[in-house]
Design a protein around this motif. Sequence first.
Motif, PDB file in Angstrom:
ATOM      1  N   LEU A 502       0.890  -1.282  -0.070  1.00  0.00           N
ATOM      2  CA  LEU A 502       0.070   0.076   0.003  1.00  0.00           C
ATOM      3  C   LEU A 502       0.693   1.238  -0.061  1.00  0.00           C
ATOM      4  CD1 LEU A 502      -3.021  -1.141   2.399  1.00  0.00           C
ATOM      5  CD2 LEU A 502      -2.887  -0.914  -0.065  1.00  0.00           C
ATOM      6  N   GLN A 503       2.058   1.050   0.606  1.00  0.00           N
ATOM      7  CA  GLN A 503       2.879   2.441   0.621  1.00  0.00           C
ATOM      8  C   GLN A 503       3.348   2.687  -0.898  1.00  0.00           C
ATOM      9  OE1 GLN A 503       6.015   1.597   3.446  1.00  0.00           O
ATOM     10  NE2 GLN A 503       4.703   1.568   5.359  1.00  0.00           N
ATOM     11  N   GLU A 509      -6.599   3.580  -7.732  1.00  0.00           N
ATOM     12  CA  GLU A 509      -6.622   2.198  -8.602  1.00  0.00           C
ATOM     13  C   GLU A 509      -5.646   1.126  -8.323  1.00  0.00           C
ATOM     14  OE1 GLU A 509      -6.617   5.295  -9.869  1.00  0.00           O
ATOM     15  OE2 GLU A 509      -8.720   5.695 -10.759  1.00  0.00           O
ATOM     16  N   MET A 510      -4.424   1.803  -8.039  1.00  0.00           N
ATOM     17  CA  MET A 510      -3.299   0.828  -7.722  1.00  0.00           C
ATOM     18  C   MET A 510      -3.714   0.384  -6.178  1.00  0.00           C
ATOM     19  SD  MET A 510       0.026   2.930  -9.160  1.00  0.00           S
ATOM     20  CE  MET A 510       1.053   1.793  -8.162  1.00  0.00           C
ATOM     21  N   HIS A 517      -6.282  -7.984  -4.549  1.00  0.00           N
ATOM     22  CA  HIS A 517      -5.583  -9.288  -4.720  1.00  0.00           C
ATOM     23  C   HIS A 517      -4.892  -9.758  -3.369  1.00  0.00           C
ATOM     24  CE1 HIS A 517      -5.233  -9.985  -8.967  1.00  0.00           C
ATOM     25  NE2 HIS A 517      -5.213  -8.692  -8.992  1.00  0.00           N
ATOM     26  N   GLN A 518      -4.488  -8.912  -2.518  1.00  0.00           N
ATOM     27  CA  GLN A 518      -4.042  -9.296  -1.395  1.00  0.00           C
ATOM     28  C   GLN A 518      -4.892 -10.150  -0.420  1.00  0.00           C
ATOM     29  OE1 GLN A 518      -0.864  -9.070  -0.723  1.00  0.00           O
ATOM     30  NE2 GLN A 518      -0.603  -9.165   1.622  1.00  0.00           N
ATOM     31  N   LEU A 627      -5.901   4.806   1.617  1.00  0.00           N
ATOM     32  CA  LEU A 627      -7.048   5.609   0.710  1.00  0.00           C
ATOM     33  C   LEU A 627      -7.045   7.046   1.410  1.00  0.00           C
ATOM     34  CD1 LEU A 627     -10.122   3.264   0.294  1.00  0.00           C
ATOM     35  CD2 LEU A 627      -8.260   3.951  -1.454  1.00  0.00           C
ATOM     36  N   GLU A 628      -6.882   7.238   2.624  1.00  0.00           N
ATOM     37  CA  GLU A 628      -6.795   8.465   3.303  1.00  0.00           C
ATOM     38  C   GLU A 628      -5.694   9.446   2.963  1.00  0.00           C
ATOM     39  OE1 GLU A 628      -6.777  10.452   7.915  1.00  0.00           O
ATOM     40  OE2 GLU A 628      -7.807   8.623   7.467  1.00  0.00           O
TER      41      GLU A 628
END
Length: 875
Positions: A502-503, A509-510, A517-518, A627-628
């Motif tokens: 996530l980083q 979208e990514m 998937h995770q 997302l935040e």
Amino acid sequence: MAQKVGKLKIFLGYAAGVGKTYAMLESAHQLKNNHVDVVIGYIEPHLRPETSALCNGLETIDNIIIDYKGLKLQEFNLEKTLTRNPDIVLVDELAHTNCPGSRHVKRYQDIEELLHNGIDVYTTVNIQHIESLNDIVEALTGVVVNERIPDFVFEKADTVELIDIDPLDLIERLKQGKVYQETQANHALNHFFTEETLISLREIALRKTADKITERRTSEFGYYRDGNVAIKEHIMVCISASPSNAKVIRNASRMVDAFHAEFTAIYVIDEDTDTPNDMSQGLKDNIQLAADLGAVITPLYGSDIAQQISDYATLSHVSKIVLGKSTSRKLKALFEVPLIERIIESTSGVDVYVIPDTVPTKKRNLNFRHEHYKPNLRDLGILIAFIAIATGLGLLFEFWGFSEANIITLYILAVLFISVLTPNRLTAILASISSVLVFNYFFTDPKFTLNAYDSGYPVTFLIMFIASFITGSLVLKLRVNDITHVEKAYRTEVLLETSLKLQKAQTQEMIVYEMGHQIKNMLKRSVVIYVPIEDVLVPTVFSDDTPDTIYETLLSQQEVAIASWVYQNNRKAGFGTRTLSNASCIYYAIRSHGNPVAVIGINVDAEWNLEDRTLILLILNEFGLALETQALNEQQVDSNLQIQREQLRSNILRTISHDLRTPLTSISGNAWNLLNQTLDEAQRNEMTQDILDDSLWLTNLVENILSMTRIDHEGSILNCEAQIFDDIVEEAIRRIQERNKNRTITFDKPDSIALVFVDAKLMLQLMVNLLDNAIKYSPEDCEIEVVIKESEDSLTVKVIDSGLGIPDEDKDKIFDMFYTREKVGGDYYRGIGLGLYLCQEILKAHGSYLQVFDHHPVGSVFEFSLQKMEGVDYV
């Protein structure tokens, strides 16, 4: 703007018949008289004339009829009420359980949805229906109340109005048939409605209402005592699978209310005997009860339960520990220090409250780990095979003259292998017993019987059984520990991997792609993530199933509707929840600053266990934070762009302020001379021409600034239409020649008519700027030429002058904002470096760019290309 949240008013009673519904209806009539939009959502048909009469004059929303097992049941119509959207709705019986097939399992969930949509609710409930008071009511009345509400529902009420009546008056009403019909009334008078019971219930209701009033005076960071703010209490309750643990949890909840404390519930997974998924139904029920009462559920892992509890209490600053104590006597308790004493010894500064276990021993669930006690055919096959191998080797040992001690070790070794290869204790026990019996049958006299002549054999058998059993138990414990450590390591690895992925994800979208998937790979389940795009939830599916299966289980109309409900109400729903539980997936809202930003659905089944839920909640927290963070980054980019725009605006104002002063001074000076001096005709014409030239220059400058500002603020939002580019060029030439009548501009246009999809106003400004630039940097007798060459799919436009040309070192700079060349002739003061910059920006917005070349023998060529419209026939 934050969404308006409705307010909840509860009419609280201590028993049926005190007048809760009557008081609620009276309040509704007062509201209606004050022109408040109030409607009846649901009123329980108590067949009480006084209450029924009060329903007259109030708008009533029709109930929904549900067919359940051949019965026609009436339920509160939530959907119709939301559509009607009144100011206030009356909904009787807060603790009611809805009919199967309703949106929510409990009526209080219907009311929560009404409040979420900004509708105020008036409702009724009796004190015995509050979850934390359930065991007290049962002790007082001997009645188990099955319809209950979590305490947080009562605590969130904005207003609680106690409807009180003297117990003797209530009994008299009951005798008069104003509460129940005669048969029910007689039964109630002999059981629930005794004076002593009603007095006790009334006292509880008064105390609960007083606590609610006190809560309003509670500070956010503590509670007031003698005018001073005390430190916030933190109460921790220990959860077990014992049926009596529900009483412990409710006692802890009441303490939390009394102390206005934080509430944590922990359960310990013993690494020596349990696996994370090895959880009895009793433990699951007690965990759910603690969650309903507002506790934060925290699992702990370790073989030393007392140490785990005390360490957590110290690290989390727990002030009070509440746990239960069994009254049963176990053999192992004689040989070890009791758990409660160990907790007390290992914690300092923490109060420990012990709640006795009052459940009779014969009714208690022994809580065997069923997963460990269900051998299958494979396990039995392994058992038989290794016992047979040990027996075969034993017969060989006997033939070779080895002693019985050597043969015994063969059977112990067989039990060891059986324990390693089979995952349950019962197989290990059966292996130990089988090894003793088989050894007795084949190797003790008399052989091939289960008898034994030697008086020492029973001792041998006992030692052999103990050795085999201990060996098998130790191996099984090691196996369980391995499983536990592997699962803990796996969870840690998953969380770390999720955080790293996530980083690295930079866009929404990514983030959605990595998250989907995770979770899919981790749970081996299909996943769908809904992200709002222009107020529409757009799903992204992560599944290995066929398209038909995906649409049936993940994207059916029902599933999409549930996902939309979760997003709108910011609450979980679907499979395994109390809301819309007939779904194929369980849906969670992904939150940022408490507001939903996405919804995730996971296709689950009966094997969806608590550990999976706990792990997924941790991952979803990471998802929400990602997302935040991404949203904050976008806001930062927007802020930077806004700063850049403000700087651009300041630069423009600073740059043009001086350049505007000269032509304005010239205009005002010439105008003053025309008005106040006697001039001949030639002088007047000259001054008038100067005023005209200056005003035209200012007009062109303002148009450039406005066009540049439009592109800067609106980006690529163009008003494009099909245009004949020849017409745009001819209009630009006409405007330029009005100001420069002594200039010769030729236009070499193509033979055919070509259409381009462009913003006509910006393209006209582009051509005016290019022609004006050519005039500015070329002699008066120089001819300027516009050439359009047409290819199969594009138009190439050239503006050619025969001026002094542009040095190579300036060719990369002339398209920069505010860049002007050194004075090379012409009216230098009239150039502020915006014309060519604007031309380049206009072409970039149209997907093209401007280039400059040398023209031989002298001069410059400015060139750009535009795509012709496809599918158009050219004449």
